[in-house]
Design a protein around this motif. Structure first.
Motif, short mmCIF file in Angstrom:
data_model
loop_
_atom_site.label_atom_id
_atom_site.label_comp_id
_atom_site.label_asym_id
_atom_site.label_seq_id
_atom_site.Cartn_x
_atom_site.Cartn_y
_atom_site.Cartn_z
N LEU A 62 0.81 -1.09 0.12
CA LEU A 62 0.18 0.12 -0.34
C LEU A 62 1.10 1.24 -0.24
O LEU A 62 2.07 1.07 0.86
CB LEU A 62 -0.65 0.13 1.41
N LYS A 63 0.46 2.51 -1.07
CA LYS A 63 1.10 3.43 -0.87
C LYS A 63 0.53 4.21 0.36
O LYS A 63 1.56 5.01 1.08
CB LYS A 63 1.11 4.22 -1.93
N GLU A 64 -0.23 4.27 1.07
CA GLU A 64 -1.08 5.04 2.33
C GLU A 64 -1.30 3.67 3.34
O GLU A 64 -2.36 2.78 2.73
CB GLU A 64 -2.42 5.75 1.88
N PRO A 65 -1.05 3.77 4.81
CA PRO A 65 -1.39 2.94 4.80
C PRO A 65 -2.48 2.89 5.76
O PRO A 65 -3.25 4.13 5.66
CB PRO A 65 -0.35 3.21 6.77
N ARG A 66 -3.87 1.79 5.38
CA ARG A 66 -4.54 1.51 6.02
C ARG A 66 -4.79 -0.18 6.57
O ARG A 66 -4.57 -0.84 6.09
CB ARG A 66 -5.46 1.78 5.23
#
Length: 516
Positions: free
Chosen positions: A161-165
């Protein structure tokens, strides 16, 4: 031998899916939404996140029968470790809900039954996207091997993932009927009501629902605080049976009976264990591993019969909270009056439980609902924070409501009230696997009655004050009509200003009326 066969547990539920609520296409569509949303709520609370759940339902094949829908439910919960995903969705009775703990699920069936129903009605696989560590998202396409109760992994891939979630998205296709009527309401009505009431029992949750007609419904949270998580409980002596005790002994170390009881049972310390064993005729120093089968049965019977154990610990439960319940009712129903209570924890058969109740009165929303339903005592039931929408007539909550003498609380057949009852417990005594009816357990029935009486007494005081105010207003209006006439006659006698006389008489009258 001919005539005998063995069924896997998934095969058995395939043949008996009706007992879990998957009956006809309309009811099954509702049940699938419910099961996936409840799983999402559990996952969010376990992660310590305020739930933000989206439910998307779309008709993907509507020409001719049957209608096929795609149901997508996403949450911001814990996510699922990838090694458990196939079994979590495709192995019946595999899961994390078999502890003695307050939780929405009871049998570990819910989401598997939705997947099973999806597979047998459309033949399509379930798609699961989940992120457990905040860095890598896993995509699974799965089917169930019903004969062997095993998952079949059709595809599996990972993506950084590019953005953590974190969170999970589940997609299933199933035969349903959003517009079909189930009694007085359509399936769509039930789904929307279920989601709305879910935010009453879970006032910390926000749910967004997009229906097959692209209408979007938003049910916002009422509070910004997570409730305390329920804790796993150890068995209470009154709730144990022979099989449970055997398993506890097998998993314990070799130790004395007194130590075994004090370390493995709720509300049993060394002193209480010794007191009980003497009363039951057991040697406190006997090695628990050397108990015979007959002695285990005798010990279980004695544990159930001994009356000096304290009730189960109440601190393992997680109620809604009276203030939180009141906030949710006020926001969603905007009543003229609302009173909520949370009773002290009690126990039945060795299981702790707690009852909460609320009564909302008046306001255009409740009055409209009462007129629409043709019932001026609406009942909303909840169990472990799940709304119960079906089989109300067989539920203990309806039984208590019907048995109360409402007239003594100034509530007659035209008084618009909505009654909310929530029962939480480490073991809700449901009547069926569909989890829609709470059984008539005497202790629970009594607590529901006490909770409603407490709310109803407050309602009576409010209605009394309201009726008194209405009568005062009527009397003042009557007197006001005569004041002008009296002032006209007095002016001729006392030669005073008429307007001044009217104001003076009005002040005296209002003061006297309000003082009574």
């Amino acid at each position: 031998m001919k005539g005998f066969t063995h069924l896997s547990v998934s095969d058995w539920f395939y043949r008996n899916r009706y007992i879990a609520g998957f009956t006809n296409p309309a009811r099954s569509l509702y049940q699938a939404v419910r099961e996936l949303v409840e799983n999402s709520l559990d996952a969010c609370e376990a992660a310590g996140n305020l739930p933000h759940i989206t439910v998307d339902l779309k008709l993907i094949s509507g020409r001719g029968a049957p209608k096929i829908y795609k149901l997508t439910v996403s949450d911001n919960g814990t996510g699922i470790p990838p090694q458990y995903v196939p079994q979590a969705f495709c192995t019946v009775l595999f899961g994390s809900k078999f502890e003695l703990k307050q939780q929405r699920g009871l049998f570990g069936l819910g989401v598997k039954m939705a997947v099973l129903y999806s597979q047998i009605t459309t033949g399509r696989p379930v798609e699961v996207t989940t992120c457990y560590d905040g860095c890598t998202e896993y995509h699974f396409t799965l089917q169930m091997d019903l004969k062997n109760n095993k998952p079949i992994v059709l595809s599996n891939r990972a993506q950084k993932l590019k953005e953590p979630r974190r969170g999970t998205t589940v997609k299933i296709c199933l035969v349903g009927d959003y517009d079909r009527r189930l009694g007085s309401k359509s399936t769509g009505d039930y789904i929307r009501e279920y989601l709305k009431l879910t935010t009453v029992a879970n006032p910390h949750a926000t749910i967004l629902f997009s229906d097959p007609y692209d209408a979007v419904y938003t049910f916002e949270r009422s509070v910004e605080k997570l409730p305390p998580l329920p804790r796993e409980a150890v068995p209470h002596p009154h709730g144990v049976d022979v099989e449970m005790l055997k398993r506890m002994i097998e998993s314990s170390r070799s130790t004395s009976l007194q130590t075994f009881l004090s370390k493995n049972f709720d509300r049993v310390g060394p002193k209480k264990a010794l007191e009980f064993l003497k009363w039951a005729g057991f040697n406190p120093n006997k090695d628990v591993k050397k108990l015979t089968a007959d002695e285990i049965v005798k010990l279980v019977n004695a544990l159930k019969a001994y009356e000096k154990f304290l009730p189960p610990s109440p601190d393992v439960l997680s109620p809604i909270g009276a203030e939180e319940l009141k906030a949710a009712i006020s926001r969603l129903f905007n009543p003229e009056f609302v009173k909520t209570v949370t009773r002290q924890p009690k126990s039945y058969s060795g299981y702790p439980f707690q009852v909460e109740a609320g009564i909302a009165y008046g306001g255009p929303i409740i009055e409209g609902l009462c007129r629409g339903e043709g019932d001026f005592r609406l009942l909303f039931r909840f169990a472990n924070k799940i709304p119960l929408l079906f089989d109300e007539r067989g539920d203990v909550c309806r039984k208590v409501v019907e048995s109360m003498d409402w007239k003594q609380y100034k509530v007659d057949d035209t008084t618009p009230i909505a009654i909310f009852i929530h029962v939480c417990s480490t073991r809700i005594p449901y009547k069926t696997a569909g989890k829609e009816m709470i059984a008539d357990v005497e202790e629970i029935e009594e607590e529901i009655r006490f909770a409603l009486m407490e709310c109803a007494r407050e309602l009576r005081r409010y209605i009394y004050r309201k009726m008194k105010g209405i009568k005062e207003e009527e009397r003042l209006n009557l007197l006001k009509a005569y004041i002008a006439e009296i002032a006209d006659n007095l002016v001729r006698v006392v030669k005073e200003d008429r307007q001044k006389l009217v104001e003076l008489m009005w002040m005296v009258v209002t003061k006297r009326v309000k003082s009574k």
